[in-house]
Design an enzyme around this catalytic site. Structure first.
Site, PDB file in Angstrom:
ATOM      1  N   VAL A  71      32.776  68.149  21.055  1.00  0.00           N
ATOM      2  CA  VAL A  71      31.337  68.421  21.234  1.00  0.00           C
ATOM      3  C   VAL A  71      30.994  68.957  22.621  1.00  0.00           C
ATOM      4  O   VAL A  71      29.881  69.420  22.832  1.00  0.00           O
ATOM      5  CB  VAL A  71      30.466  67.182  20.903  1.00  0.00           C
ATOM      6  CG1 VAL A  71      30.667  66.737  19.472  1.00  0.00           C
ATOM      7  CG2 VAL A  71      30.712  66.046  21.885  1.00  0.00           C
TER       8      VAL A  71
ATOM      9  N   ARG B 223      35.764  56.019  14.755  1.00  0.00           N
ATOM     10  CA  ARG B 223      36.016  54.672  15.295  1.00  0.00           C
ATOM     11  C   ARG B 223      34.698  53.999  15.659  1.00  0.00           C
ATOM     12  O   ARG B 223      33.656  54.651  15.751  1.00  0.00           O
ATOM     13  CB  ARG B 223      36.845  54.772  16.584  1.00  0.00           C
ATOM     14  CG  ARG B 223      38.255  55.184  16.364  1.00  0.00           C
ATOM     15  CD  ARG B 223      39.069  55.113  17.642  1.00  0.00           C
ATOM     16  NE  ARG B 223      38.945  56.327  18.435  1.00  0.00           N
ATOM     17  CZ  ARG B 223      38.574  56.352  19.706  1.00  0.00           C
ATOM     18  NH1 ARG B 223      38.259  55.235  20.331  1.00  0.00           N
ATOM     19  NH2 ARG B 223      38.505  57.493  20.355  1.00  0.00           N
TER      20      ARG B 223
ATOM     21  N   ALA C 284      23.965  60.513  32.174  1.00  0.00           N
ATOM     22  CA  ALA C 284      24.036  61.221  30.889  1.00  0.00           C
ATOM     23  C   ALA C 284      23.196  60.506  29.834  1.00  0.00           C
ATOM     24  O   ALA C 284      22.467  61.145  29.058  1.00  0.00           O
ATOM     25  CB  ALA C 284      25.498  61.316  30.429  1.00  0.00           C
ATOM     26  N   LYS C 285      23.266  59.181  29.808  1.00  0.00           N
ATOM     27  CA  LYS C 285      22.531  58.410  28.787  1.00  0.00           C
ATOM     28  C   LYS C 285      21.027  58.440  29.053  1.00  0.00           C
ATOM     29  O   LYS C 285      20.226  58.438  28.105  1.00  0.00           O
ATOM     30  CB  LYS C 285      23.054  56.971  28.737  1.00  0.00           C
ATOM     31  CG  LYS C 285      24.495  56.858  28.235  1.00  0.00           C
ATOM     32  CD  LYS C 285      24.665  57.419  26.836  1.00  0.00           C
ATOM     33  CE  LYS C 285      26.006  57.092  26.210  1.00  0.00           C
ATOM     34  NZ  LYS C 285      26.165  57.688  24.876  1.00  0.00           N
TER      35      LYS C 285
ATOM     36  N   ILE D  96      28.739  46.291  22.799  1.00  0.00           N
ATOM     37  CA  ILE D  96      29.171  46.273  21.406  1.00  0.00           C
ATOM     38  C   ILE D  96      30.701  46.232  21.368  1.00  0.00           C
ATOM     39  O   ILE D  96      31.354  46.915  22.165  1.00  0.00           O
ATOM     40  CB  ILE D  96      28.668  47.550  20.662  1.00  0.00           C
ATOM     41  CG1 ILE D  96      27.168  47.784  20.908  1.00  0.00           C
ATOM     42  CG2 ILE D  96      28.999  47.464  19.172  1.00  0.00           C
ATOM     43  CD1 ILE D  96      26.236  46.719  20.415  1.00  0.00           C
TER      44      ILE D  96
ATOM     45  N   ASN E 111      26.594  60.623  18.365  1.00  0.00           N
ATOM     46  CA  ASN E 111      27.159  59.324  18.751  1.00  0.00           C
ATOM     47  C   ASN E 111      28.389  59.469  19.649  1.00  0.00           C
ATOM     48  O   ASN E 111      28.710  58.542  20.394  1.00  0.00           O
ATOM     49  CB  ASN E 111      27.517  58.539  17.482  1.00  0.00           C
ATOM     50  CG  ASN E 111      28.439  57.375  17.772  1.00  0.00           C
ATOM     51  OD1 ASN E 111      28.002  56.314  18.206  1.00  0.00           O
ATOM     52  ND2 ASN E 111      29.746  57.564  17.564  1.00  0.00           N
TER      53      ASN E 111
ATOM     54  N   TYR F 240      27.903  58.135  33.590  1.00  0.00           N
ATOM     55  CA  TYR F 240      27.564  57.690  32.226  1.00  0.00           C
ATOM     56  C   TYR F 240      26.069  57.355  32.120  1.00  0.00           C
ATOM     57  O   TYR F 240      25.388  57.770  31.178  1.00  0.00           O
ATOM     58  CB  TYR F 240      28.427  56.468  31.906  1.00  0.00           C
ATOM     59  CG  TYR F 240      28.296  55.896  30.526  1.00  0.00           C
ATOM     60  CD1 TYR F 240      28.923  56.488  29.434  1.00  0.00           C
ATOM     61  CD2 TYR F 240      27.566  54.718  30.307  1.00  0.00           C
ATOM     62  CE1 TYR F 240      28.816  55.930  28.155  1.00  0.00           C
ATOM     63  CE2 TYR F 240      27.466  54.160  29.046  1.00  0.00           C
ATOM     64  CZ  TYR F 240      28.092  54.772  27.971  1.00  0.00           C
ATOM     65  OH  TYR F 240      27.987  54.214  26.712  1.00  0.00           O
TER      66      TYR F 240
ATOM     67  N   THR G 203      37.347  64.666  17.639  1.00  0.00           N
ATOM     68  CA  THR G 203      38.114  65.762  18.229  1.00  0.00           C
ATOM     69  C   THR G 203      39.272  66.175  17.326  1.00  0.00           C
ATOM     70  O   THR G 203      39.620  67.340  17.270  1.00  0.00           O
ATOM     71  CB  THR G 203      38.642  65.400  19.631  1.00  0.00           C
ATOM     72  OG1 THR G 203      39.343  64.168  19.542  1.00  0.00           O
ATOM     73  CG2 THR G 203      37.522  65.286  20.644  1.00  0.00           C
TER      74      THR G 203
HETATM   75  P1  NAP Z   1      34.664  54.610  20.872  1.00  0.00           P
HETATM   76  O1  NAP Z   1      35.118  53.440  20.054  1.00  0.00           O
HETATM   77  O2  NAP Z   1      35.366  54.929  22.136  1.00  0.00           O
HETATM   78  O3  NAP Z   1      34.651  55.908  19.927  1.00  0.00           O
HETATM   79  C1  NAP Z   1      34.240  57.124  20.452  1.00  0.00           C
HETATM   80  C2  NAP Z   1      34.188  58.164  19.349  1.00  0.00           C
HETATM   81  O4  NAP Z   1      33.761  59.428  19.930  1.00  0.00           O
HETATM   82  C3  NAP Z   1      35.513  58.404  18.695  1.00  0.00           C
HETATM   83  O5  NAP Z   1      35.307  58.606  17.310  1.00  0.00           O
HETATM   84  C4  NAP Z   1      36.013  59.682  19.357  1.00  0.00           C
HETATM   85  O6  NAP Z   1      36.853  60.352  18.446  1.00  0.00           O
HETATM   86  C5  NAP Z   1      34.708  60.453  19.584  1.00  0.00           C
HETATM   87  N1  NAP Z   1      34.734  61.435  20.667  1.00  0.00           N
HETATM   88  C6  NAP Z   1      35.020  61.228  21.971  1.00  0.00           C
HETATM   89  N2  NAP Z   1      34.952  62.381  22.655  1.00  0.00           N
HETATM   90  C7  NAP Z   1      34.591  63.344  21.776  1.00  0.00           C
HETATM   91  C8  NAP Z   1      34.358  64.727  21.870  1.00  0.00           C
HETATM   92  N3  NAP Z   1      34.465  65.401  23.028  1.00  0.00           N
HETATM   93  N4  NAP Z   1      34.004  65.412  20.744  1.00  0.00           N
HETATM   94  C9  NAP Z   1      33.893  64.764  19.551  1.00  0.00           C
HETATM   95  N5  NAP Z   1      34.103  63.444  19.397  1.00  0.00           N
HETATM   96  C10 NAP Z   1      34.462  62.740  20.498  1.00  0.00           C
HETATM   97  O7  NAP Z   1      33.120  54.482  21.265  1.00  0.00           O
HETATM   98  P2  NAP Z   1      31.987  53.458  20.785  1.00  0.00           P
HETATM   99  O8  NAP Z   1      32.078  52.244  21.617  1.00  0.00           O
HETATM  100  O9  NAP Z   1      31.983  53.354  19.315  1.00  0.00           O
HETATM  101  O10 NAP Z   1      30.682  54.242  21.302  1.00  0.00           O
HETATM  102  C11 NAP Z   1      29.954  55.134  20.473  1.00  0.00           C
HETATM  103  C12 NAP Z   1      28.703  55.570  21.228  1.00  0.00           C
HETATM  104  O11 NAP Z   1      27.932  54.425  21.580  1.00  0.00           O
HETATM  105  C13 NAP Z   1      29.010  56.298  22.540  1.00  0.00           C
HETATM  106  O12 NAP Z   1      28.078  57.324  22.748  1.00  0.00           O
HETATM  107  C14 NAP Z   1      28.817  55.208  23.571  1.00  0.00           C
HETATM  108  O13 NAP Z   1      28.494  55.748  24.828  1.00  0.00           O
HETATM  109  C15 NAP Z   1      27.683  54.424  22.962  1.00  0.00           C
HETATM  110  N6  NAP Z   1      27.593  53.051  23.449  1.00  0.00           N
HETATM  111  C16 NAP Z   1      28.621  52.160  23.243  1.00  0.00           C
HETATM  112  C17 NAP Z   1      28.486  50.854  23.712  1.00  0.00           C
HETATM  113  C18 NAP Z   1      29.541  49.815  23.516  1.00  0.00           C
HETATM  114  O14 NAP Z   1      29.374  48.712  24.030  1.00  0.00           O
HETATM  115  N7  NAP Z   1      30.617  50.109  22.801  1.00  0.00           N
HETATM  116  C19 NAP Z   1      27.319  50.476  24.392  1.00  0.00           C
HETATM  117  C20 NAP Z   1      26.316  51.402  24.574  1.00  0.00           C
HETATM  118  C21 NAP Z   1      26.461  52.686  24.094  1.00  0.00           C
HETATM  119  P3  NAP Z   1      38.266  60.992  18.848  1.00  0.00           P
HETATM  120  O15 NAP Z   1      38.799  60.237  20.010  1.00  0.00           O
HETATM  121  O16 NAP Z   1      39.073  60.886  17.617  1.00  0.00           O
HETATM  122  O17 NAP Z   1      37.888  62.379  19.158  1.00  0.00           O
END
Ligand code: NAP
Length: 245
Positions: free
Chosen positions: A62, A16, A156-157, A186, A88, A153, A38
């Site tokens: 993970v 996603r 961790a980051k 994002i 990621n 959060y 997962t």
């Molecule tokens: P998201 O839409 O919530 O997707 C999270 C992804 O991580 C999913 O594919 C989920 O897959 C997987 N995941 C969650 N827990 C997991 C685990 N224990 N083991 C393996 N996979 C796991 O998140 P996103 O917004 O795309 O964010 C992606 C990254 O960017 C994250 O590290 C987030 O902290 C960082 N980030 C996001 C933003 C933002 O504004 N969106 C800003 C800064 C940083 P399943 O649920 O299918 O396992």
């Protein structure tokens, strides 16, 4: 020939949002992509939708060291030696400090920080032996600034940034590069849950005047794992529309 052809990339959280866009970019660049989430079914479905051949989906939580070690073995057995790792996968469990439960703290540290450590440790021996490898860890601007309600959060980051810089120093002499991408706000499932007033307030702090798209992050990751970034390691690339300067 595409710039990533012959490469094998592991992307966690690839089903996603940002991770999915990263998988699409790396596949478009010619890499075979191991999509990790997962749920193995969801990962396999996402892998099947990528452009080109040689992709596969893998289930792995993970936050489990055994699962991470097993994942790297399975990917190398199925797709070949891993040349690219993108950590990621990430979760949020927001709460203010005084109300934060131990489980909320631990879950975020385990997934967002320990997971990256387990996977980097598991891939780095092979990368060092082959004298090549690219690691990109997806942090966040809040790892640089902190954020109210996100002490788990943000910690961790921030830890992920220091972890990456340490690993970059250890592995540079063996031809392995490690960098960080720090996204701002994002549009993904993670931010869809934010109340409108919070989103609007955050948007007001973005000089470029829009939320980021997952592709904005994915293009940066593709650059960092490609030949154009061959002299870049240990860096934090902030992709946030100018929110943090
Ligand atoms: P998201 O839409 O919530 O997707 C999270 C992804 O991580 C999913 O594919 C989920 O897959 C997987 N995941 C969650 N827990 C997991 C685990 N224990 N083991 C393996 N996979 C796991 O998140 P996103 O917004 O795309 O964010 C992606 C990254 O960017 C994250 O590290 C987030 O902290 C960082 N980030 C996001 C933003 C933002 O504004 N969106 C800003 C800064 C940083 P399943 O649920 O299918 O396992």
């Amino acid at each position: 020939m595409k710039e990533l052809e012959g490469g094998v990339a592991v992307v966690t959280g690839g089903t996603r949002g940002i991770g999915r866009a990263i998988c699409e970019e790396l596949a478009a660049g010619g890499a075979s992509v191991a999509v990790v989430a997962t749920g193995e079914d969801r990962a396999a479905k996402a892998a099947g939708e990528l452009p080109g051949d040689g992709h596969a989906g893998f289930g792995c939580d993970v936050s489990s060291v055994e699962a991470c070690v097993n994942l790297i073995k399975r990917v190398e057995d199925d797709l070949g030696p891993i040349s690219i790792l993108v950590n990621n996968a990430g979760i949020t469990r927001d709460n203010i400090l005084v109300r934060m439960k131990d489980e909320e703290w631990q879950a975020v540290l385990d997934t967002n920080l320990s997971g990256a450590f387990y996977l980097m440790r598991a891939v780095s021996r092979g990368m060092m032996k082959r004298r090549t490898g690219k690691i990109v860890n997806v942090s966040s601007v809040v790892g640089l600034t902190g954020n109210r309600g996100q002490s788990n959060y943000a910690a961790a980051k921030a830890g992920l940034i220091a972890l990456t810089k340490s690993v970059a120093q250890e592995l540079a002499g063996r031809g392995v590069q490690a960098n960080v991408v720090a996204p701002g706000l994002i549009e993904t499932d993670m931010t869809a849950v934010l109340p409108d007033d919070v989103r609007d307030a955050m948007l007001g702090q973005v000089p470029l005047g829009r939320l980021g798209a997952p592709e904005d992050i994915a293009r940066t990751v593709r650059f960092l794992v490609g030949p154009g970034a061959s002299y870049i390691t240990g860096q934090v690339v902030v992709v946030d529309g100018g929110m943090v300067m």
